[in-house]
Design an enzyme around this catalytic site. Structure first.
Site, PDB file in Angstrom:
ATOM      1  N   SER A  82      52.227  31.405  70.336  1.00 39.46           N
ATOM      2  CA  SER A  82      51.740  30.195  70.782  1.00 39.46           C
ATOM      3  C   SER A  82      51.536  30.083  72.394  1.00 39.46           C
ATOM      4  CB  SER A  82      52.672  28.963  70.450  1.00 39.46           C
ATOM      5  OG  SER A  82      53.031  29.083  69.101  1.00 39.46           O
ATOM      6  N   ASN A 140      56.735  27.194  55.087  1.00 37.16           N
ATOM      7  CA  ASN A 140      55.453  26.967  54.682  1.00 37.16           C
ATOM      8  C   ASN A 140      55.274  27.276  53.028  1.00 37.16           C
ATOM      9  OD1 ASN A 140      54.810  25.288  56.989  1.00 37.16           O
ATOM     10  ND2 ASN A 140      54.168  27.019  58.071  1.00 37.16           N
ATOM     11  N   ASN A 179      51.901  24.680  62.371  1.00 34.87           N
ATOM     12  CA  ASN A 179      51.062  25.516  61.582  1.00 34.87           C
ATOM     13  C   ASN A 179      51.755  25.215  60.099  1.00 34.87           C
ATOM     14  OD1 ASN A 179      51.874  28.258  59.960  1.00 34.87           O
ATOM     15  ND2 ASN A 179      52.685  28.180  61.888  1.00 34.87           N
ATOM     16  N   SER A 194      59.588  31.584  56.852  1.00 36.48           N
ATOM     17  CA  SER A 194      58.526  30.526  56.780  1.00 36.48           C
ATOM     18  C   SER A 194      58.840  29.404  56.053  1.00 36.48           C
ATOM     19  CB  SER A 194      57.273  31.267  55.973  1.00 36.48           C
ATOM     20  OG  SER A 194      56.564  30.382  55.964  1.00 36.48           O
ATOM     21  N   ASN A 237      60.169  38.649  55.731  1.00 37.08           N
ATOM     22  CA  ASN A 237      60.395  37.234  56.096  1.00 37.08           C
ATOM     23  C   ASN A 237      60.680  36.385  55.244  1.00 37.08           C
ATOM     24  OD1 ASN A 237      59.569  34.810  57.054  1.00 37.08           O
ATOM     25  ND2 ASN A 237      57.264  35.036  56.965  1.00 37.08           N
ATOM     26  N   ASP A 243      47.331  38.094  63.430  1.00 39.57           N
ATOM     27  CA  ASP A 243      46.334  38.984  62.818  1.00 39.57           C
ATOM     28  C   ASP A 243      46.794  39.281  61.551  1.00 39.57           C
ATOM     29  OD1 ASP A 243      44.613  40.800  62.315  1.00 39.57           O
ATOM     30  OD2 ASP A 243      45.170  42.394  63.433  1.00 39.57           O
TER      31      ASP A 243
END
Length: 362
Positions: free
Chosen positions: A314, A175, A110, A173, A170, A64
């Protein structure tokens, strides 16, 4: 209701690309009538960060992202929900397709790239649920094109801390280019110092957590833990997704996709890192164990490795929301078998052994 319908809905959802299915799931949750979760067994209650969690099972960040349905998610039986990640300015993230199911491996890759509606939208949504029961945290990051990433984290902390139980910094990550570089000692020290200062001004009761990557050396872990403790971070989230690709993945073609791998293949390395982290913090701060939890047995192992709280995501793609209740039931049964009155007696019990097993598995 949604849990009972999932076996029927799964073939339809899995017939769609993963991101479309995810967006439809969010819309479906938004349409659900308000629902309070059923009362949890008192043995599952956990006290951490000055809060009482009704059970240790949390929803990990990424599901979310925009804080659209945290209360609907709490109604599924989670003990807490982490929304986000959020960054100050809206950004689209990476081009689609950017999420892939590795069904044969119980895994997901992802490369969303911290797609976010931005700080203002998320703050307004969280502020609108003020006074609602249930523990909600927020995962924060930095814009891809930011020229001052520390300022991005400070802005998010200042705006969101008054509306959540915890803020997760965070820096792990895979990405967002360069984001994992923020785990370096000097930069991390400055970052955490300024985030904690911003929290103190905005809402002293809100906990600051740090989420770390599984793809780090033990020397890097030593440095991260020392910095987090020095800066009085109140918990560590272990761990984010991995850039590694185990040789035994059955979905060989999809395994070549770039991005962070989560799900079952992450369980062993993330649990090993969790155990190593527990040995370093020595019980001084709580740990949240993340990565590959898809059963009560997996959850129990994470707790034995040092987790006071748990997060999953997941596995829901494959098992649906009934997994939450199944894990809770399994944990209560394990406690009864052990003759233990609560989970705190199990936390970290086998950390040294699991760290060694992980080293051999490498």
């Amino acid at each position: 209701m949604i849990g009972a319908l999932f076996p029927l809905a799964r073939p339809i959802l899995h017939g769609l690309d993963a991101e479309t299915a995810h967006n439809l799931t969010l819309r479906g949750l938004a349409l659900l009538p308000p629902r309070r979760p059923t009362q949890d067994n008192a043995k599952l209650a956990v006290t951490a960060f000055g809060r009482r969690f009704p059970n240790p099972i949390g929803l990990a960040a990424g599901f979310d992202k925009g804080a659209q349905v945290p209360d609907a998610l709490l109604g599924l039986g989670f003990g807490f929900v982490e929304v986000g990640g959020v960054v100050p300015k809206p950004q689209p993230g990476n081009p689609r397709p950017r999420v892939f199911r590795l069904s044969g491996d119980g895994a997901v890759i992802n490369r969303f790239g911290l797609n976010s509606e931005g700080l203002d939208v998320v703050r307004n949504r969280l502020a609108s649920r003020s006074g609602q029961p249930g523990l909600v945290g927020i995962n924060i990051g930095a814009n891809k094109d930011s020229t001052d990433r520390i300022a991005d984290y400070v802005a998010c902390t200042t705006a969101l801390a008054p509306h959540v139980a915890f803020v997760t910094v965070n820096v792990s990550s895979p990405n967002t280019p360069g984001l994992r570089d923020l785990q370096g000692e000097a930069f991390l020290d400055d970052l955490l110092g300024r985030v904690v200062e911003a929290r103190d001004k905005a809402s002293a009761e809100t906990a600051i957590l740090l989420k770390i990557a599984p793809d780090i050396s033990l020397e890097a872990l030593d440095s991260i833990v020392a910095t987090a403790l020095r800066r009085k971070v109140q918990g560590l989230v272990v761990s984010n997704t991995t850039t590694a690709r185990p040789a035994n993945l059955s979905e060989a073609s999809l395994a070549t996709e770039t991005g962070g791998l989560s799900g079952r293949p992450l369980f062993a390395p993330a649990t090993r890192l969790l155990a190593e982290t527990y040995l370093r913090v020595g019980g001084t701060i709580p740990l949240i164990g993340v990565g590959g939890i898809d059963s009560a047995e997996a959850a129990w192992t994470k707790i034995r490795a040092g987790a006071s709280l748990l997060q999953l995501y997941s596995a829901l793609v494959y098992a649906g929301p009934r997994l939450v209740g199944s894990i809770k039931t399994g944990l209560v049964r394990r406690l009864a078998t052990e003759g233990s009155q609560d989970l705190s007696t199990i936390v970290g019990r086998d950390a040294a052994e699991l760290a060694k097993l992980g080293m051999k598995a490498d």
